[in-house]
Design an enzyme around this catalytic site. Sequence first.
Site, PDB file in Angstrom:
ATOM      1  N   ASP A 247     -59.589  44.081  77.295  1.00 19.90           N
ATOM      2  CA  ASP A 247     -58.914  43.097  77.747  1.00 19.90           C
ATOM      3  C   ASP A 247     -57.707  42.256  76.763  1.00 19.90           C
ATOM      4  O   ASP A 247     -57.138  41.193  76.643  1.00 19.90           O
ATOM      5  CB  ASP A 247     -58.964  41.631  77.939  1.00 19.90           C
ATOM      6  CG  ASP A 247     -58.305  41.849  79.277  1.00 19.90           C
ATOM      7  OD1 ASP A 247     -57.527  41.896  79.793  1.00 19.90           O
ATOM      8  OD2 ASP A 247     -58.724  40.708  80.232  1.00 19.90           O
TER       9      ASP A 247
ATOM     10  N   LYS B 258     -55.062  40.978  74.533  1.00 17.01           N
ATOM     11  CA  LYS B 258     -53.211  40.201  75.013  1.00 17.01           C
ATOM     12  C   LYS B 258     -52.779  39.044  74.763  1.00 17.01           C
ATOM     13  O   LYS B 258     -53.844  38.201  73.898  1.00 17.01           O
ATOM     14  CB  LYS B 258     -53.597  40.661  77.027  1.00 17.01           C
ATOM     15  CG  LYS B 258     -54.445  39.328  77.380  1.00 17.01           C
ATOM     16  CD  LYS B 258     -54.443  39.326  78.980  1.00 17.01           C
ATOM     17  CE  LYS B 258     -55.465  38.495  79.632  1.00 17.01           C
ATOM     18  NZ  LYS B 258     -55.501  38.307  80.770  1.00 17.01           N
TER      19      LYS B 258
ATOM     20  N   ASN C 175     -54.990  35.488  74.539  1.00 18.22           N
ATOM     21  CA  ASN C 175     -56.710  35.655  74.018  1.00 18.22           C
ATOM     22  C   ASN C 175     -56.820  35.754  72.585  1.00 18.22           C
ATOM     23  O   ASN C 175     -57.338  36.602  72.048  1.00 18.22           O
ATOM     24  CB  ASN C 175     -57.234  37.730  74.550  1.00 18.22           C
ATOM     25  CG  ASN C 175     -57.775  37.028  76.457  1.00 18.22           C
ATOM     26  OD1 ASN C 175     -57.633  35.994  76.178  1.00 18.22           O
ATOM     27  ND2 ASN C 175     -57.701  38.356  76.746  1.00 18.22           N
TER      28      ASN C 175
ATOM     29  N   THR D  44     -55.673  43.582  81.574  1.00 15.57           N
ATOM     30  CA  THR D  44     -54.561  43.626  81.715  1.00 15.57           C
ATOM     31  C   THR D  44     -53.161  44.492  82.136  1.00 15.57           C
ATOM     32  O   THR D  44     -53.133  45.106  81.252  1.00 15.57           O
ATOM     33  CB  THR D  44     -53.613  42.061  81.088  1.00 15.57           C
ATOM     34  OG1 THR D  44     -54.892  41.518  81.464  1.00 15.57           O
ATOM     35  CG2 THR D  44     -52.220  42.120  81.705  1.00 15.57           C
TER      36      THR D  44
END
Length: 205
Positions: free
Chosen positions: A24, A26, A29, A62
């Site tokens: 995940d 992105k 993050n 995502t």
Amino acid sequence: CDPGAEDSCYAARYVHTQKIMHRDLKLANIMLTKQNVVKIADFGLARVLGSQTQFANTTCGTPYYLSPEVCLEKPYDLKSDSWALGCIIYELCALKRPFDAKNLPSIVMKICHGDPKPVSSAYSIELRSLVACLLEKKSHERPSMDEITRMPFFKPHLERAEAVALACKPAVYVAAKPKALNADTKPGSSPLPTGKVSSRFEKMR
């Protein structure tokens, strides 16, 4: 190459050396400390890979940062994170996502079959080539984080990144062993490991 992009690659490489697939990655993050150290956050969807499990099958993450293999529900590995990092670096440069649409099917179609507008020529050829490498549709043609950080243009940045990491590492204190009666105590040593940085890439494409 942009220091932020390089630091993000080094952070992702460290995660992968621990056999962890983030799944995940992105922009939300990617954190920056007061000391300008890049850190990766939110490991809620992460998966630890074992010696017998180098691929994953669960679709998660995502949508804007999903790799083509995830969109097509194929087994994927650490290079799926490489794709996501390519999307992040592109977004930092262009101030927009490389693959964007109003609904999930349209996003998937763009990821699997579309090509984003090239990164502006205002950025270095190294940075533009890095994004192009990370956004390869076929995962086997996409470099791993280890391969990326061993490319020639990364070498000048290597020492700085290691120095920053060392400075941020908490000190480790080891209690001294009690001296035995009628025994000589010899000072110990703990040499730091050393190694050469090599690359199978002669130049960027």
